[in-house]
Design a protein around this motif. Structure first.
Motif, PDB file in Angstrom:
ATOM      1  N   ASP A  36       0.924  -1.138  -0.119  1.00 11.77           N
ATOM      2  CA  ASP A  36      -0.026  -0.105   0.063  1.00 11.77           C
ATOM      3  C   ASP A  36       0.859   1.114   0.077  1.00 11.77           C
ATOM      4  OD1 ASP A  36      -1.652   2.290   0.724  1.00 11.77           O
ATOM      5  OD2 ASP A  36      -3.045   0.685   1.595  1.00 11.77           O
ATOM      6  N   PRO A  37       0.869   2.115  -1.033  1.00 15.15           N
ATOM      7  CA  PRO A  37       1.797   3.037  -1.101  1.00 15.15           C
ATOM      8  C   PRO A  37       1.518   4.135  -0.049  1.00 15.15           C
ATOM      9  CG  PRO A  37       0.668   2.827  -3.345  1.00 15.15           C
ATOM     10  CD  PRO A  37       0.172   2.102  -2.224  1.00 15.15           C
ATOM     11  N   ARG A  38       0.352   4.306   0.443  1.00 14.54           N
ATOM     12  CA  ARG A  38      -0.091   5.220   1.732  1.00 14.54           C
ATOM     13  C   ARG A  38       0.658   4.853   2.771  1.00 14.54           C
ATOM     14  NH1 ARG A  38      -6.214   4.948   1.722  1.00 14.54           N
ATOM     15  NH2 ARG A  38      -5.568   2.726   1.470  1.00 14.54           N
ATOM     16  N   TRP A  39       0.643   3.593   3.123  1.00 16.64           N
ATOM     17  CA  TRP A  39       1.314   2.833   4.221  1.00 16.64           C
ATOM     18  C   TRP A  39       3.000   3.357   4.175  1.00 16.64           C
ATOM     19  CZ3 TRP A  39       4.380  -1.801   3.611  1.00 16.64           C
ATOM     20  CH2 TRP A  39       4.667  -2.401   4.539  1.00 16.64           C
ATOM     21  N   LEU A  40       3.401   2.964   3.194  1.00 19.67           N
ATOM     22  CA  LEU A  40       4.913   3.017   2.783  1.00 19.67           C
ATOM     23  C   LEU A  40       5.338   4.486   3.047  1.00 19.67           C
ATOM     24  CD1 LEU A  40       7.149   0.893   2.807  1.00 19.67           C
ATOM     25  CD2 LEU A  40       7.147   1.180   0.086  1.00 19.67           C
ATOM     26  N   SER A  41       4.609   5.449   2.284  1.00 19.42           N
ATOM     27  CA  SER A  41       4.777   6.831   2.317  1.00 19.42           C
ATOM     28  C   SER A  41       5.029   7.373   3.580  1.00 19.42           C
ATOM     29  CB  SER A  41       3.870   7.542   1.498  1.00 19.42           C
ATOM     30  OG  SER A  41       3.824   6.995   0.220  1.00 19.42           O
ATOM     31  N   GLY A  42       3.920   6.902   4.516  1.00 22.58           N
ATOM     32  CA  GLY A  42       3.934   7.267   6.017  1.00 22.58           C
ATOM     33  C   GLY A  42       5.349   7.214   6.795  1.00 22.58           C
ATOM     34  N   MET A  43       5.959   6.012   6.318  1.00 24.43           N
ATOM     35  CA  MET A  43       6.975   5.484   6.940  1.00 24.43           C
ATOM     36  C   MET A  43       8.340   6.395   6.477  1.00 24.43           C
ATOM     37  SD  MET A  43       7.031   1.794   7.926  1.00 24.43           S
ATOM     38  CE  MET A  43       6.024   1.267   6.507  1.00 24.43           C
ATOM     39  N   ALA A  44       8.269   6.635   5.121  1.00 29.48           N
ATOM     40  CA  ALA A  44       9.311   7.118   4.141  1.00 29.48           C
ATOM     41  C   ALA A  44       9.417   8.737   4.508  1.00 29.48           C
ATOM     42  CB  ALA A  44       9.302   6.980   2.877  1.00 29.48           C
ATOM     43  N   GLY A  45       8.314   9.378   4.732  1.00 28.67           N
ATOM     44  CA  GLY A  45       8.284  10.985   4.727  1.00 28.67           C
ATOM     45  C   GLY A  45       9.404  11.438   5.640  1.00 28.67           C
ATOM     46  N   GLY A  46       9.390  11.035   6.806  1.00 31.82           N
ATOM     47  CA  GLY A  46      10.508  11.476   7.762  1.00 31.82           C
ATOM     48  C   GLY A  46      11.760  11.154   7.440  1.00 31.82           C
ATOM     49  N   ARG A  47      12.182   9.870   6.555  1.00 26.64           N
ATOM     50  CA  ARG A  47      13.369   9.711   6.263  1.00 26.64           C
ATOM     51  C   ARG A  47      13.825  10.328   4.855  1.00 26.64           C
ATOM     52  NH1 ARG A  47      13.416   3.365   7.407  1.00 26.64           N
ATOM     53  NH2 ARG A  47      15.800   3.737   6.838  1.00 26.64           N
ATOM     54  N   GLY A  48      13.143  11.325   4.386  1.00 28.37           N
ATOM     55  CA  GLY A  48      13.385  11.741   3.122  1.00 28.37           C
ATOM     56  C   GLY A  48      13.585  10.949   1.867  1.00 28.37           C
ATOM     57  N   ILE A  49      12.922   9.698   1.747  1.00 30.04           N
ATOM     58  CA  ILE A  49      12.818   8.922   0.939  1.00 30.04           C
ATOM     59  C   ILE A  49      11.329   8.932   0.074  1.00 30.04           C
ATOM     60  CG2 ILE A  49      12.885   6.205   0.354  1.00 30.04           C
ATOM     61  CD1 ILE A  49      14.225   5.680   2.771  1.00 30.04           C
ATOM     62  N   ALA A  50      11.504   8.961  -1.114  1.00 28.09           N
ATOM     63  CA  ALA A  50      10.317   9.031  -2.281  1.00 28.09           C
ATOM     64  C   ALA A  50       9.997   7.859  -2.380  1.00 28.09           C
ATOM     65  CB  ALA A  50      10.822   9.728  -3.540  1.00 28.09           C
ATOM     66  N   VAL A  51       8.582   7.392  -2.390  1.00 27.60           N
ATOM     67  CA  VAL A  51       7.593   6.547  -2.721  1.00 27.60           C
ATOM     68  C   VAL A  51       6.967   6.824  -3.962  1.00 27.60           C
ATOM     69  CG1 VAL A  51       6.022   4.697  -1.905  1.00 27.60           C
ATOM     70  CG2 VAL A  51       8.033   5.379  -0.317  1.00 27.60           C
ATOM     71  N   ARG A  52       6.860   5.884  -4.957  1.00 27.66           N
ATOM     72  CA  ARG A  52       6.200   6.217  -6.083  1.00 27.66           C
ATOM     73  C   ARG A  52       5.258   5.045  -6.517  1.00 27.66           C
ATOM     74  NH1 ARG A  52       9.536   8.994 -10.685  1.00 27.66           N
ATOM     75  NH2 ARG A  52       9.897  10.339  -8.947  1.00 27.66           N
ATOM     76  N   PRO A  53       4.074   5.275  -6.401  1.00 29.70           N
ATOM     77  CA  PRO A  53       3.155   4.212  -7.001  1.00 29.70           C
ATOM     78  C   PRO A  53       3.294   3.951  -8.594  1.00 29.70           C
ATOM     79  CG  PRO A  53       2.033   5.614  -5.944  1.00 29.70           C
ATOM     80  CD  PRO A  53       3.379   6.349  -5.831  1.00 29.70           C
ATOM     81  N   VAL A  54       3.378   2.684  -9.041  1.00 27.33           N
ATOM     82  CA  VAL A  54       3.826   2.645 -10.437  1.00 27.33           C
ATOM     83  C   VAL A  54       2.553   1.685 -10.665  1.00 27.33           C
ATOM     84  CG1 VAL A  54       5.987   3.065 -10.464  1.00 27.33           C
ATOM     85  CG2 VAL A  54       5.418   0.593 -10.033  1.00 27.33           C
ATOM     86  N   ASP A  55       2.420   1.568 -12.293  1.00 26.94           N
ATOM     87  CA  ASP A  55       1.586   0.893 -12.975  1.00 26.94           C
ATOM     88  C   ASP A  55       2.101  -0.407 -13.640  1.00 26.94           C
ATOM     89  OD1 ASP A  55      -0.777   2.596 -12.264  1.00 26.94           O
ATOM     90  OD2 ASP A  55      -0.032   3.748 -14.237  1.00 26.94           O
ATOM     91  N   SER A  56       3.280  -0.480 -13.682  1.00 23.15           N
ATOM     92  CA  SER A  56       3.913  -1.755 -14.225  1.00 23.15           C
ATOM     93  C   SER A  56       5.401  -1.971 -13.836  1.00 23.15           C
ATOM     94  CB  SER A  56       3.997  -1.665 -15.917  1.00 23.15           C
ATOM     95  OG  SER A  56       4.922  -0.498 -16.201  1.00 23.15           O
TER      96      SER A  56
END
Length: 332
Positions: A36-56
């Motif tokens: 789930d990108p939202r779940w992962l983005s919540g953890m990544a935000g404070g670490r300065g890591i970009a999470v990007r949903p993709v279609d393929s």
């Protein structure tokens, strides 16, 4: 490209995935996470890591150097670190199922699975003892799956796995030892590039039975298996006393140890190589690895989880992928 599953979202899977991406983003081992990108983005935000949903998978390969690519697998319920929720069990298994489909369709070279909680999934209706058996069922190769734990200084293969010690002894047979050892030898050749693999077989009892004084299983079950393996041309030694076969000197004599039950195999591996240990499913057409640890609910959300074992699992999956491709070319 490899596929990385979500694991239990209340555990450390997301944290170690972010750590692995940070370590491997400039490496030649790209992966796409199924989560789930939202779940992962919540953890990544404070670490300065970009999470990007993709279609393929193809899009994932293009963005991997700049962001951790995620093929969306929505969570039905909010994930709270350290508080597993069976309501999310369907998403956990969906992530695994989608990864297997990508691999069987040759859209990824293999899968790496984040830790799951068997108890939580069982409460959600999961019918399998664990990851390994689930993968056998998903690939249509149930019964062929065998678990190997691999580290820098030791590889172990338990003949019986997730059983009580009493049940493991009851299940042990000459045929089962032969089958598991045969699978291990084939994997060492195909997956690890060892042309002439050497196996060491552990005894079941103290001192490997001491010529029958401490048990007869070495004579009645293990020795006949070793004789059968040697008749097939497999180099094998044993039965060896389990309390001495894992010393540094003894480990130089073999490429993998065939052990009679779960803890006999995993205690020495994790003692020697816990941080770099990798769980490898052998015997299937699918390439699959996993960290050799669990969900670590007790430290989830604290951002102290060590991603080393996951990094090792990703790198080993890529090595196995390459070795299998090389073996296939040589047989073509």
């Amino acid at each position: 490209m490899l596929a990385l599953t979500m694991g239990d979202p209340a555990g450390i899977g997301g944290e170690i995935a972010l750590g692995a991406w940070t370590a491997l983003r400039e490496d030649e081992t790209p992966f796409v996470m199924l989560a789930d990108p939202r779940w992962l983005s919540g953890m990544a935000g404070g670490r300065g890591i970009a999470v990007r949903p993709v279609d393929s998978v193809e899009e994932a390969g293009r963005v991997f150097a700049e962001a951790l690519p995620v093929l969306p697998v929505p969570l039905p319920a909010p994930a709270i670190p350290g508080h597993p929720n069976p309501a999310n069990g369907s998403a956990v298994t969906a992530s695994i199922e989608r990864a297997v489909r990508l691999a069987t369709e040759n859209r990824v070279g293999g899968i790496v699975t984040n830790p799951i909680s068997k108890i939580v999934l069982k409460r959600a209706g999961f019918a399998h003892p664990g990851h390994t058996e689930f993968l056998g069922a998903l690939t249509g190769q149930a019964g062929r799956e065998v678990m190997m734990l691999a580290g820098p200084s030791l590889r172990v293969v338990p003949v019986t796995v997730h059983l009580s010690l009493r049940d493991a002894i009851d299940k042990l047979s000459t045929d089962l030892i032969v089958s598991v050892a045969r699978t291990a030898a084939a994997s060492l050749r195909r997956d690890f590039g060892i042309a002439s693999p050497r196996l060491a077989v552990a005894g079941l009892n103290p001192h490997a039975g001491e010529n029958g004084l401490m048990g007869e299983e070495e004579r009645t079950l293990v020795a006949p298996a070793i004789a059968a393996l040697r008749a097939e041309g497999i180099e094998v030694i044993g039965p060896l006393p389990p309390d001495t076969m894992f010393t540094a000197l003894q480990r130089e004599r073999y490429d993998a140890a065939i052990c009679m039950y779960h803890d006999q195999a995993l205690i020495p591996l994790k003692t020697l190589d816990m941080a770099h240990g990798v769980n490898v499913t052998i015997g299937l057409d699918l390439v699959r690895t996993s960290p050799d640890h669990g969900t670590a609910f007790d430290i989830a959300g604290r951002h102290v989880a060590d991603p080393t074992s996951l990094i090792s699992a990703i790198r080993l999956a890529d090595i196995i992928r390459r070795n299998r491709a090389r073996a296939n070319r040589s047989h073509a």
